[in-house]
Design a protein around this motif. Structure first.
Motif, PDB file in Angstrom:
ATOM      1  N   GLY A  26      -0.612  25.108  11.351  1.00  0.00           N
ATOM      2  CA  GLY A  26      -1.176  26.081  12.289  1.00  0.00           C
ATOM      3  C   GLY A  26      -2.113  27.019  11.546  1.00  0.00           C
ATOM      4  O   GLY A  26      -3.027  26.571  10.861  1.00  0.00           O
ATOM      5  N   ILE A  27      -1.854  28.328  11.655  1.00  0.00           N
ATOM      6  CA  ILE A  27      -2.667  29.326  10.944  1.00  0.00           C
ATOM      7  C   ILE A  27      -1.729  30.290  10.225  1.00  0.00           C
ATOM      8  O   ILE A  27      -0.669  30.632  10.749  1.00  0.00           O
ATOM      9  N   GLY A  28      -2.139  30.731   9.053  1.00  0.00           N
ATOM     10  CA  GLY A  28      -1.321  31.654   8.262  1.00  0.00           C
ATOM     11  C   GLY A  28      -1.346  31.219   6.807  1.00  0.00           C
ATOM     12  O   GLY A  28      -2.023  30.239   6.449  1.00  0.00           O
ATOM     13  N   GLN A  29      -0.625  31.948   5.947  1.00  0.00           N
ATOM     14  CA  GLN A  29      -0.567  31.561   4.531  1.00  0.00           C
ATOM     15  C   GLN A  29       0.109  30.202   4.390  1.00  0.00           C
ATOM     16  O   GLN A  29      -0.355  29.338   3.647  1.00  0.00           O
ATOM     17  N   ALA A  30       1.212  30.019   5.112  1.00  0.00           N
ATOM     18  CA  ALA A  30       1.948  28.761   5.062  1.00  0.00           C
ATOM     19  C   ALA A  30       1.045  27.601   5.454  1.00  0.00           C
ATOM     20  O   ALA A  30       1.050  26.531   4.832  1.00  0.00           O
ATOM     21  N   ASN A  34       9.715  30.249   6.227  1.00  0.00           N
ATOM     22  CA  ASN A  34      10.234  31.499   6.804  1.00  0.00           C
ATOM     23  C   ASN A  34      10.286  32.599   5.744  1.00  0.00           C
ATOM     24  O   ASN A  34      11.239  32.689   4.970  1.00  0.00           O
ATOM     25  N   ASN A  35       9.231  33.463   5.751  1.00  0.00           N
ATOM     26  CA  ASN A  35       9.237  34.598   4.813  1.00  0.00           C
ATOM     27  C   ASN A  35       9.606  35.894   5.530  1.00  0.00           C
ATOM     28  O   ASN A  35       9.481  36.977   4.985  1.00  0.00           O
ATOM     29  N   GLN A  36      10.018  35.777   6.776  1.00  0.00           N
ATOM     30  CA  GLN A  36      10.506  36.905   7.588  1.00  0.00           C
ATOM     31  C   GLN A  36       9.478  38.033   7.720  1.00  0.00           C
ATOM     32  O   GLN A  36       9.827  39.196   7.881  1.00  0.00           O
ATOM     33  N   ILE A  37       8.169  37.635   7.724  1.00  0.00           N
ATOM     34  CA  ILE A  37       7.088  38.628   7.857  1.00  0.00           C
ATOM     35  C   ILE A  37       5.803  37.870   8.227  1.00  0.00           C
ATOM     36  O   ILE A  37       5.723  36.661   8.012  1.00  0.00           O
ATOM     37  N   TYR A  38       4.822  38.580   8.782  1.00  0.00           N
ATOM     38  CA  TYR A  38       3.482  37.995   8.922  1.00  0.00           C
ATOM     39  C   TYR A  38       2.751  38.244   7.602  1.00  0.00           C
ATOM     40  O   TYR A  38       2.405  39.388   7.294  1.00  0.00           O
ATOM     41  N   GLY A  39       2.527  37.181   6.822  1.00  0.00           N
ATOM     42  CA  GLY A  39       1.919  37.337   5.503  1.00  0.00           C
ATOM     43  C   GLY A  39       0.400  37.481   5.555  1.00  0.00           C
ATOM     44  O   GLY A  39      -0.155  38.468   5.072  1.00  0.00           O
ATOM     45  N   LEU A  40      -0.259  36.526   6.179  1.00  0.00           N
ATOM     46  CA  LEU A  40      -1.731  36.498   6.144  1.00  0.00           C
ATOM     47  C   LEU A  40      -2.342  37.784   6.693  1.00  0.00           C
ATOM     48  O   LEU A  40      -3.324  38.294   6.164  1.00  0.00           O
TER      49      LEU A  40
HETATM   50  C1  LIG Z   1      -3.735  33.311  18.748  1.00  0.00           C
HETATM   51  C2  LIG Z   1      -3.799  34.092  17.475  1.00  0.00           C
HETATM   52  N1  LIG Z   1      -3.096  35.226  17.369  1.00  0.00           N
HETATM   53  C3  LIG Z   1      -3.112  35.927  16.222  1.00  0.00           C
HETATM   54  C4  LIG Z   1      -3.852  35.501  15.164  1.00  0.00           C
HETATM   55  C5  LIG Z   1      -3.877  36.307  13.889  1.00  0.00           C
HETATM   56  N2  LIG Z   1      -2.991  35.737  12.897  1.00  0.00           N
HETATM   57  C6  LIG Z   1      -3.431  34.880  11.968  1.00  0.00           C
HETATM   58  S1  LIG Z   1      -2.234  34.422  10.885  1.00  0.00           S
HETATM   59  C7  LIG Z   1      -1.100  35.407  11.665  1.00  0.00           C
HETATM   60  C8  LIG Z   1       0.308  35.553  11.178  1.00  0.00           C
HETATM   61  C9  LIG Z   1       0.771  34.487  10.308  1.00  0.00           C
HETATM   62  O1  LIG Z   1       2.107  34.749   9.972  1.00  0.00           O
HETATM   63  P1  LIG Z   1       3.114  33.565   9.735  1.00  0.00           P
HETATM   64  O2  LIG Z   1       2.926  32.507  10.749  1.00  0.00           O
HETATM   65  O3  LIG Z   1       4.485  34.112   9.615  1.00  0.00           O
HETATM   66  O4  LIG Z   1       2.605  32.918   8.379  1.00  0.00           O
HETATM   67  P2  LIG Z   1       2.443  33.496   6.910  1.00  0.00           P
HETATM   68  O5  LIG Z   1       1.055  34.035   6.821  1.00  0.00           O
HETATM   69  O6  LIG Z   1       3.487  34.551   6.712  1.00  0.00           O
HETATM   70  O7  LIG Z   1       2.662  32.300   6.064  1.00  0.00           O
HETATM   71  C10 LIG Z   1      -1.657  36.066  12.759  1.00  0.00           C
HETATM   72  C11 LIG Z   1      -0.932  37.001  13.626  1.00  0.00           C
HETATM   73  C12 LIG Z   1      -4.571  34.279  15.305  1.00  0.00           C
HETATM   74  N3  LIG Z   1      -5.266  33.765  14.283  1.00  0.00           N
HETATM   75  N4  LIG Z   1      -4.530  33.602  16.465  1.00  0.00           N
END
Ligand SMILES: Cc1ncc(C[n+]2csc(CCOP(=O)(O)OP(=O)(O)O)c2C)c(N)n1
Ligand code: SF4
Length: 288
Positions: A51-55, A123-129
């Motif tokens: 998906g989207i995020g650091q993971a 699962n890092n229990q936080i929004y990282g990115l």
């Molecule tokens: C629909 C949508 N909502 C919000 C965002 C902003 N966004 C990007 S990454 C993220 C959080 C990611 O957190 P997590 O899934 O826990 O992954 P991590 O970065 O901790 O690995 C958010 C809120 C987005 N890109 N698209």
């Protein structure tokens, strides 16, 4: 025999990994590559959808087929990929925010659909990115950038939820123990059906509560647990402190692909079949 080196990303030496030094995503990636090696898989046997995020950046840092998709959308894309090519090992990956919040709907219905895919939640229990907002698994009372007075919402117990929904395979591990994590991932990939694997993955920059030391002190590996016993699995999933690690639940049942009509008499992968565009055109002309 496959080797760990085969899963190193094919990039120039100057290529930077944007994960912070010490991030739990590094041991997670190592454990994933070890699981592939353990199963003697080749990079081209595997497709990771994130998906989207650091993971979710993992698709860039490991050498397999990869699809970096949209926030919360890894599961439906992975399901479609598996339905189109059942011979691929398909893995969906994302963070706790990605899988349980933005993708929470797909998490529920993916479990019900039971595609033969492995779903790995970092699962890092936080929004990282996005720099440290509370996620669905942040603990009550924790101070975050968006909850300066402390989180007051109930954290999601995704392991218990998956068991209640009769998921086909439910497990949890902690990336501080790489060998154990690799073993759990390998079991999940080998399992036929929707396999949920939640991995505790410390975020060293934005979660100063759930650290490596914290996970070591607040988790334990289950011994002699019977994963076929649903009530016992749920009891284990509800244990809070310390939290159990291991395979909680196994529920063997027909997969989505096995249920699909198009594979009942012909197991040729859908992507190899010719598209009968004339028939489709005729159908549309006749009916709409
Ligand atoms: C629909 C949508 N909502 C919000 C965002 C902003 N966004 C990007 S990454 C993220 C959080 C990611 O957190 P997590 O899934 O826990 O992954 P991590 O970065 O901790 O690995 C958010 C809120 C987005 N890109 N698209
Ligand atoms: S912000 Fe956290 S999860 Fe993201 S790379 Fe840094 S340590 Fe890892």
């Amino acid at each position: 025999m496959s080797t760990l080196g085969e899963f190193e990303p094919k990039r120039p030496d100057s290529y930077d990994v944007s994960w912070c030094p010490g991030c739990g995503n590094f041991p997670l990636r190592d454990a994933l590559a070890s699981a592939f090696k353990k199963l003697n898989l080749k990079p081209t046997d595997i497709a990771i959808v994130s998906g989207i995020g650091q993971a979710a950046k993992i698709v860039h840092y490991i050498n397999t087929h990869g699809f970096h998709s949209l926030h919360g959308r890894a599961i439906p894309i992975a399901s479609a990929l598996k339905a189109s090519n059942p011979n691929l090992v398909v893995i969906a990956e994302g963070g706790d925010g990605d899988m349980y919040s933005e993708g929470g709907n797909h998490f529920l219905h993916g479990i019900r659909r039971n595609s033969d895919i492995t779903v790995i939640i970092h699962n890092n229990q936080i929004y990282g990115l996005t720099k440290g907002q509370g996620s669905p698994t942040t603990m009550i009372g924790q101070h975050t950038t968006t909850q300066p007075f402390g989180v007051f919402e109930e954290p999601l117990n995704a392991i218990a939820l998956a068991i209640v929904l009769n998921a086909s395979f439910v497990a949890r591990a902690y990336v501080g123990n790489k060998d154990y994590t690799a073993d759990i991932i390998a079991q999940a990939i080998n399992h036929k059906g929707f396999a949920v694997v939640e991995l505790f993955q410390p975020c060293v920059s934005f979660n100063k509560v759930n650290t490596y030391q914290w996970y070591s002190e607040h988790t334990y590996i289950m011994q002699n647990h019977d994963p076929k016993n649903k009530i016992l699995a749920l009891q284990k999933a509800l244990e809070n402190d310390p939290m159990p690690l291991g395979v909680f639940y196994i529920n063997n049942k027909k997969t989505f692909e096995e249920n699909l009509m198009c594979y009942k008499q012909d197991n040729t992968p859908l992507f190899k079949r010719s598209t009968q565009i004339d028939k489709i055109k005729h159908f549309i002309d006749e009916n709409f």
